[in-house]
Enzyme design. Structure first.
Site, PDB file in Angstrom:
ATOM      1  N   LYS A  26       0.836  -1.207   0.000  1.00 34.47           N
ATOM      2  CA  LYS A  26       0.000   0.000   0.000  1.00 34.47           C
ATOM      3  C   LYS A  26       0.870   1.256   0.000  1.00 34.47           C
ATOM      4  CE  LYS A  26      -3.547  -0.282   2.460  1.00 34.47           C
ATOM      5  NZ  LYS A  26      -4.930  -0.322   2.598  1.00 34.47           N
ATOM      6  N   ARG A  96      -3.519   2.722   8.429  1.00 30.74           N
ATOM      7  CA  ARG A  96      -3.755   1.410   7.814  1.00 30.74           C
ATOM      8  C   ARG A  96      -2.489   0.576   7.764  1.00 30.74           C
ATOM      9  NH1 ARG A  96      -8.464   1.848   4.085  1.00 30.74           N
ATOM     10  NH2 ARG A  96      -8.993   4.044   4.020  1.00 30.74           N
ATOM     11  N   GLY A 105      -7.722  -8.062   4.588  1.00 32.44           N
ATOM     12  CA  GLY A 105      -8.581  -8.177   5.768  1.00 32.44           C
ATOM     13  C   GLY A 105      -7.912  -8.787   6.989  1.00 32.44           C
ATOM     14  N   MET A 107      -5.216  -7.621   8.697  1.00 30.66           N
ATOM     15  CA  MET A 107      -4.629  -6.707   9.681  1.00 30.66           C
ATOM     16  C   MET A 107      -5.537  -5.484   9.861  1.00 30.66           C
ATOM     17  SD  MET A 107      -0.603  -7.113   8.968  1.00 30.66           S
ATOM     18  CE  MET A 107      -0.657  -6.589   7.299  1.00 30.66           C
ATOM     19  N   ARG A 340      -2.900  -1.798  -6.432  1.00 31.71           N
ATOM     20  CA  ARG A 340      -2.019  -2.963  -6.267  1.00 31.71           C
ATOM     21  C   ARG A 340      -2.296  -3.920  -7.425  1.00 31.71           C
ATOM     22  NH1 ARG A 340      -5.226  -5.329  -1.022  1.00 31.71           N
ATOM     23  NH2 ARG A 340      -7.222  -5.545  -2.049  1.00 31.71           N
ATOM     24  N   HIS A 461       2.570 -43.399   0.071  1.00 34.59           N
ATOM     25  CA  HIS A 461       1.965 -44.157  -1.022  1.00 34.59           C
ATOM     26  C   HIS A 461       0.719 -43.467  -1.578  1.00 34.59           C
ATOM     27  CE1 HIS A 461      -0.722 -47.299  -2.651  1.00 34.59           C
ATOM     28  NE2 HIS A 461       0.396 -47.709  -3.229  1.00 34.59           N
ATOM     29  N   ARG A 567       6.630 -46.944 -12.710  1.00 30.13           N
ATOM     30  CA  ARG A 567       6.836 -47.789 -11.520  1.00 30.13           C
ATOM     31  C   ARG A 567       6.155 -49.119 -11.797  1.00 30.13           C
ATOM     32  NH1 ARG A 567       5.802 -42.542  -8.825  1.00 30.13           N
ATOM     33  NH2 ARG A 567       7.388 -42.159  -7.240  1.00 30.13           N
ATOM     34  N   ARG A 631      11.264 -48.649 -14.836  1.00 27.95           N
ATOM     35  CA  ARG A 631      12.051 -49.058 -13.666  1.00 27.95           C
ATOM     36  C   ARG A 631      11.673 -50.481 -13.260  1.00 27.95           C
ATOM     37  NH1 ARG A 631      11.008 -46.101  -8.060  1.00 27.95           N
ATOM     38  NH2 ARG A 631       9.165 -47.418  -8.037  1.00 27.95           N
ATOM     39  N   GLU A 758      19.342 -42.708  -5.652  1.00 24.73           N
ATOM     40  CA  GLU A 758      18.415 -42.487  -4.543  1.00 24.73           C
ATOM     41  C   GLU A 758      19.093 -42.612  -3.194  1.00 24.73           C
ATOM     42  OE1 GLU A 758      14.305 -44.252  -5.466  1.00 24.73           O
ATOM     43  OE2 GLU A 758      15.695 -45.653  -6.383  1.00 24.73           O
ATOM     44  N   SER A 777      18.787 -41.131 -13.017  1.00 20.67           N
ATOM     45  CA  SER A 777      17.542 -40.431 -12.722  1.00 20.67           C
ATOM     46  C   SER A 777      17.495 -40.262 -11.201  1.00 20.67           C
ATOM     47  CB  SER A 777      16.345 -41.238 -13.208  1.00 20.67           C
ATOM     48  OG  SER A 777      15.165 -40.575 -12.833  1.00 20.67           O
ATOM     49  N   GLY A 779      16.117 -40.069  -7.854  1.00 19.06           N
ATOM     50  CA  GLY A 779      14.887 -40.410  -7.141  1.00 19.06           C
ATOM     51  C   GLY A 779      14.906 -39.638  -5.834  1.00 19.06           C
ATOM     52  N   THR A 780      14.412 -38.422  -5.915  1.00 19.15           N
ATOM     53  CA  THR A 780      14.608 -37.516  -4.780  1.00 19.15           C
ATOM     54  C   THR A 780      13.647 -37.769  -3.621  1.00 19.15           C
ATOM     55  OG1 THR A 780      13.390 -35.961  -6.145  1.00 19.15           O
ATOM     56  CG2 THR A 780      15.763 -35.614  -5.940  1.00 19.15           C
ATOM     57  N   ASN A 781      12.664 -38.655  -3.818  1.00 21.76           N
ATOM     58  CA  ASN A 781      11.839 -39.016  -2.653  1.00 21.76           C
ATOM     59  C   ASN A 781      12.717 -39.806  -1.692  1.00 21.76           C
ATOM     60  OD1 ASN A 781       9.698 -37.976  -4.108  1.00 21.76           O
ATOM     61  ND2 ASN A 781       9.093 -39.975  -4.894  1.00 21.76           N
ATOM     62  N   ASP A 782      13.341 -40.851  -2.237  1.00 18.21           N
ATOM     63  CA  ASP A 782      14.210 -41.653  -1.378  1.00 18.21           C
ATOM     64  C   ASP A 782      15.485 -40.902  -1.023  1.00 18.21           C
ATOM     65  OD1 ASP A 782      13.046 -44.154  -0.662  1.00 18.21           O
ATOM     66  OD2 ASP A 782      12.959 -44.596  -2.795  1.00 18.21           O
ATOM     67  N   CYS A 847      13.064 -37.947 -11.074  1.00 15.12           N
ATOM     68  CA  CYS A 847      11.724 -38.518 -11.155  1.00 15.12           C
ATOM     69  C   CYS A 847      11.054 -38.586  -9.786  1.00 15.12           C
ATOM     70  CB  CYS A 847      11.751 -39.885 -11.814  1.00 15.12           C
ATOM     71  SG  CYS A 847      12.685 -41.096 -10.883  1.00 15.12           S
ATOM     72  N   TYR A 867      16.284 -33.435 -18.178  1.00 17.14           N
ATOM     73  CA  TYR A 867      14.815 -33.389 -18.095  1.00 17.14           C
ATOM     74  C   TYR A 867      14.354 -33.531 -16.647  1.00 17.14           C
ATOM     75  CZ  TYR A 867      14.906 -38.439 -17.353  1.00 17.14           C
ATOM     76  OH  TYR A 867      15.134 -39.674 -16.823  1.00 17.14           O
TER      77      TYR A 867
HETATM   78  C1  PEP Z   1      12.048 -41.719  -5.582  1.00 17.19           C
HETATM   79  O1  PEP Z   1      12.450 -42.326  -4.612  1.00 17.19           O
HETATM   80  O2  PEP Z   1      12.235 -40.493  -5.744  1.00 17.19           O
HETATM   81  C2  PEP Z   1      11.275 -42.413  -6.620  1.00 17.19           C
HETATM   82  C3  PEP Z   1      10.888 -41.791  -7.708  1.00 17.19           C
HETATM   83  O3  PEP Z   1      10.940 -43.701  -6.378  1.00 17.19           O
HETATM   84  P1  PEP Z   1       9.723 -44.143  -5.418  1.00 17.19           P
HETATM   85  O4  PEP Z   1       8.952 -42.917  -5.057  1.00 17.19           O
HETATM   86  O5  PEP Z   1       8.927 -45.108  -6.203  1.00 17.19           O
HETATM   87  O6  PEP Z   1      10.453 -44.760  -4.274  1.00 17.19           O
HETATM   88 MG    MG Z   2      12.519 -44.496  -4.734  1.00 18.78          MG
END
Ligand code: PEP
Ligand code: MG
Length: 898
Positions: A26, A96, A105, A107, A340, A461, A567, A631, A758, A777, A779-782, A847, A867
């Site tokens: 503002k 204000r 709204g 503050m 704004r 999951h 998967r 995979r 991973e 690739s 596997g950034t979850n693991d 992935c 990618y």
């Molecule tokens: C991961 O681990 O990033 C992955 C893609 O494999 P998953 O989620 O199936 O373990």
């Molecule tokens: Mg994994």
């Protein structure tokens, strides 16, 4: 001396529109509008740094602030030629809030400050309107009491109602000056009763009270919650804007309004807004009277409208974006109170960006920058109809959880996957509610409108599977107690039984009782145009995580350029094209797992082979020449076998083995820590026949496609590899089987073999692994799980505290959702650098779920991945983010050169 206060007025301003961080949105807008010569009432802004100081120093103001405020008040009095508290012609101000990010709204605001028993008479004399003056006075006392002294709104409203009853009138407008005078006296008496102090008469005392209240509102519960929900972090605090009051309620030549330079719902280029004659700002917000559209205003007050139209053109050209403005007309003169960047629907965001680029107001690159990931996301998913009011929503909240997959879903509560399938087969809409889900539940998940689990986080999951389908999903609703036996769930005293309706909001992570109306946004034409621009701009590829031909086709429609992760274990439970065959698939994999000899295992695998081959043909066909990364199996084995006695008996009967064998095998498979157990490529090391079957299925499918003139690029991927030695065993076996099949078939078929990264060890030893692996690739979850030592399935329980500013605030975002670029990212950089040292053309992708998160995609671009791979519904977000990464990189380079 540090400057805490910034003046604007009479065509000059000490700040400008770019100082949003310091002056708030503002304050920056008022300064900028003053600079460009728009009619803005004069005033000053106390900076957000002062607010920051206030909180860092035990709620004390900086030493110089008093003096600076006093000097600015004096300056304001000079510019306006009025004095605060003057009994003849008083200056009144509004106070204000306003932070760098809009928090509508959340503050506080105080209007008409500067009124007391004397100055009110001056106001009455100058305006020749006693009723107006005393109405302003009672509004001020009312606001001050509730906002600054936190007195109960209801106590004051109660007295207002009492007054109207005594006077025998219904509307506020029918109350006379004498009536308001009486009410002011009553309010002041109540003030003394409740606070033990007299109502402050001195305008400077009033001003400091108001400044304190605005700063205080920064940390009020609702503001903190808003910031958390909107993921607003890193701000210093709120600024305080003290601005000369102008009045829209002095008669029929006055009024107040809100307008947008373009239609915020459709994005159409039309002046859009509302005007209320003879009213103050809060009357518009309160919605007591119906305002007129601007079209009507143009007819009724053409001169003022013409001024406003000029401002519209000037502001849009100046800001090069759609603006949301507030204005007041005082006796025929227009004053701009705020401008704004206007909030807009996702469809309007695309239309406005594309139109403005076509009008050459902005460049195509800027148009790409204008779209937020949420805009893309909200285009695809249904949402709860905005017509449902806040109160109804709040009263129906059952529980809060983690916002795993956005959108909204409505259905009847069902507590088992089998039941869900049965109900859905009867045409019922169901929501599957489980403590957690496992692959066994996939069939029920597939038919459900939405999924709700009591445990789990963003990569559990349920979240991963639901995201793949774009299905609304809330996980980790910890307050939910589910009783499978009585088929009920309870949270905070509310109980919902099987078959009762609930509504999920997967974008906010909220569960409501009852069925709410949903709306599905329309796809604007501008979407296609903008995404074409994005594709032409981006450097990295965008693939998809898809397990079935249907998912793959959907992903192609969303612009995927290949599959980055299939998967294969997800293929073993549900046969999407032939649901009647699902059971056979399940039995075959269970038979394979329960097998006690190699022969028995091979027999079971032989039954699985045709299913897999058919699935792969479908994937190759859907991707038609784009790479398809498949995979090999990666589940903890115990997930595939039943744990309940009845189901174990059923399985034993069908497989013609005794139940004791089933129970023994299930016990053998039990692991204390399955996430770090016998999973990933460890399965194929111990059971090479699994690898043999899967590689055969992939290559045979590819050969079939080649013969059918479908172009194929199979990439065979091994999960969770540890190092070169382990990988070599898998790599050699894979190539031996594949080459043999290709040779026998006599076709030309090129394929790649590579690995997921991973585990920290694999990343650290990437140079050695890349001697053999043709692609990586991540596997950034693991990898997040293993680098951070946080279980992806359990961290949902405490991660919210870790990202909550008011609690631990350790992380800025959930690391399973947005890549921890600092920690996990360092390992990724290392892995890529090392890998490419040995193999310069090593193909690298990601992935994990991060492949569909905009900020993480930008990181992947920065570290030169080839990618990213995202679930189908997030492919457009990834395409856009990949393009934004290029634009941001260019801007960054330009900045450096300067
Ligand atoms: C991961 O681990 O990033 C992955 C893609 O494999 P998953 O989620 O199936 O373990
Ligand atoms: Mg994994």
């Amino acid at each position: 001396m540090k400057k805490w206060v910034f003046f604007f007025g009479a065509g000059k301003a000490e700040g400008n529109g770019e100082w949003r961080d310091l002056l708030g949105g503002k304050g920056a807008g008022l300064a900028e509008m003053t600079r460009i010569g728009l009619p803005v009432p004069a005033g000053f802004t106390i900076s957000t740094e002062a607010c920051d100081y206030f909180y860092k120093n035990g709620k004390k103001y900086p030493a110089e602030l008093k003096k600076q405020v006093a000097a600015n008040v004096a300056h304001l009095e000079k510019v306006t030629k009025k004095k605060l508290g003057d009994p003849k012609n008083p200056l009144l101000v509004s106070v204000r809030s306003g932070s760098a990010r809009s928090m509508p709204g959340m503050m506080e605001t105080i209007l008409n400050l500067g009124l007391n028993d004397k100055s009110v008479q001056g106001l009455a004399a100058v305006t020749k309107n006693e009723r107006f003056a005393y109405d302003a006075y009672r509004r001020f006392v009312q606001m001050y009491s509730t906002v600054v002294m936190e007195m109960s709104k209801e106590d004051l409203e109660h007295r207002l109602r009492g007054l109207k009853e005594r006077l025998g009138v219904k509307e506020d407008t029918a109350v006379s000056a004498a009536g308001w005078k009486e009410l002011v006296a009553e309010y002041k008496e109540l003030f003394k009763q409740k606070t033990g102090k007299d109502f402050p008469d001195d305008p400077i005392d009033q001003l400091w009270g108001a400044i304190g209240a605005v700063f205080g509102s920064w940390m009020a519960e609702k503001a903190v919650t808003y910031r958390r929900v909107e993921k607003i972090t890193g701000l210093l605090g709120t600024a305080v804007n003290v601005v000369q009051m102008v009045f829209g309620n002095t008669g029929d030549t006055s009024g107040t309004g809100v307008c947008f330079t373009r239609n915020p719902s459709s994005g159409d280029k039309e002046f859009y807004g509302d005007y209320l004659i003879n009213a103050q700002g809060e009357d518009v917000v309160a919605g007591i009277r119906t305002p007129m559209p601007l079209r009507e205003m143009a007819k009724r007050t053409p001169k003022v409208y013409a001024q406003l139209e000029k401002v519209r053109v000037k502001l849009e050209k100046h800001y090069r974006d759609m603006q949301d403005m507030e204005f007041t007309v005082e006796d025929g003169t227009l004053y701009m109170l705020q401008t704004r960047t206007g909030k807009r629907t996702p469809a309007a965001a695309f239309k406005i960006a594309v139109d403005m680029a076509n009008e050459k107001l902005i460049s195509k690159e800027e148009a790409i920058q204008r779209i937020k990931p949420e805009d893309v996301e909200r285009l695809f998913y249904p949402v709860i109809d905005a017509k449902v009011d806040r109160k109804t929503l709040e009263s129906r909240i059952l529980t809060h959880g983690i916002d795993a997959v956005p959108g909204a879903a409505v259905g009847k509560v069902i507590f088992s996957a089998q039941e869900a399938e049965a109900w859905a087969a009867r045409g019922e809409k169901v929501i599957l509610v489980r403590r957690e889900t496992s692959p066994e539940d996939v069939g029920g998940m597939a038919v459900a409108q939405g999924i709700l689990t009591a445990t789990g986080g963003k990569t559990s999951h349920a979240a991963v599977v639901a995201r793949g389908w774009g299905k609304c999903c809330v996980v980790g609703a910890e307050s939910l107690s589910i009783d499978y036996k009585s088929r009920t769930m309870t949270s905070k005293g509310k109980t919902v039984k099987e078959g009762e309706w609930i509504t999920l909001d997967g974008s906010q992570g909220v569960v409501y009782t009852g069925d709410m109306p949903l709306v599905t946004p329309k796809f604007p034409d501008a979407y296609e145009t903008l995404m074409k621009w994005a594709d032409a701009t981006k450097r990295i590829g965008v693939r998809t995580n898809a397990d079935t031909p249907q998912d793959a086709r959907k992903a192609r429609e969303f612009g995927a350029e290949g599959i980055g992760l299939c998967r294969t274990e997800h293929m073993f439970f549900t046969d999407f094209e032939h649901p009647e065959k699902s059971h056979e698939r399940q039995r075959a994999i269970q038979e394979m797992i329960l097998a006690e000899t190699k022969e028995a295992r091979v027999k079971a695998l032989d039954r699985l082979l045709p299913f897999q081959r058919r699935d792969f043909v479908g994937l190759f066909q859907a991707m038609d020449g784009f790479p398809v990364t498949i995979r090999l199996l990666d589940p903890p084995l115990h997930e595939f076998v039943p744990h309940e006695r009845a189901k174990q008996e059923e399985l034993a009967k069908e497989l013609k083995i005794d139940v004791e064998t089933v129970i023994r095998r299930v016990e053998q498979l039990h692991e204390a820590n399955p996430m770090l157990g016998h999973r990933g490529c460890r399965l194929c090391i111990t059971y090479p026949e699994i690898l043999e079957m899967q590689v055969r299925a992939i290559i045979e499918a590819a050969i079939e496609c080649v013969r059918g003139r479908v172009k194929v690029i199979p990439e065979i991927m091994h999960p969770l590899t540890l190092d070169r030695k382990e990988y070599q065993i898998l790599d050699q076996a894979t190539r031996r089987i594949a080459d043999d099949l290709i040779k026998k078939a006599g076709v030309k078929l090129h394929y790649l073999v590579g690995t997921m990264i991973e585990l920290p060890r694999a990343a650290l030893l990437a140079d050695e692994i890349a001697e053999l692996a043709e692609f990586f690739s991540f596997g950034t979850n693991d990898l997040t799980q293993t680098v951070m030592g946080l279980s992806r399935d359990d961290a949902g329980r405490f991660l919210p505290d870790y990202v909550d500013e008011k609690k631990a605030g350790v992380f800025a975002a959930d690391p399973f959702q947005s890549l921890d670029t600092k920690g996990v990212g360092t390992l990724i950089r290392w892995g890529i650098e090392r890998g490419r040292k040995t193999r310069p053309h090593l193909e690298v992708g990601i992935c994990g779920e991060h492949g569909g998160d905009a900020e993480s995609v930008k990181f992947c671009h920065a570290v030169h991945m080839d990618y990213v791979s995202a679930s189908p519904f997030r492919v457009p977000i990834a395409r856009l983010a990949a393009a934004q990464a290029v634009v941001e990189e260019k801007l960054e380079k330009k900045k450096k050169r300067k």
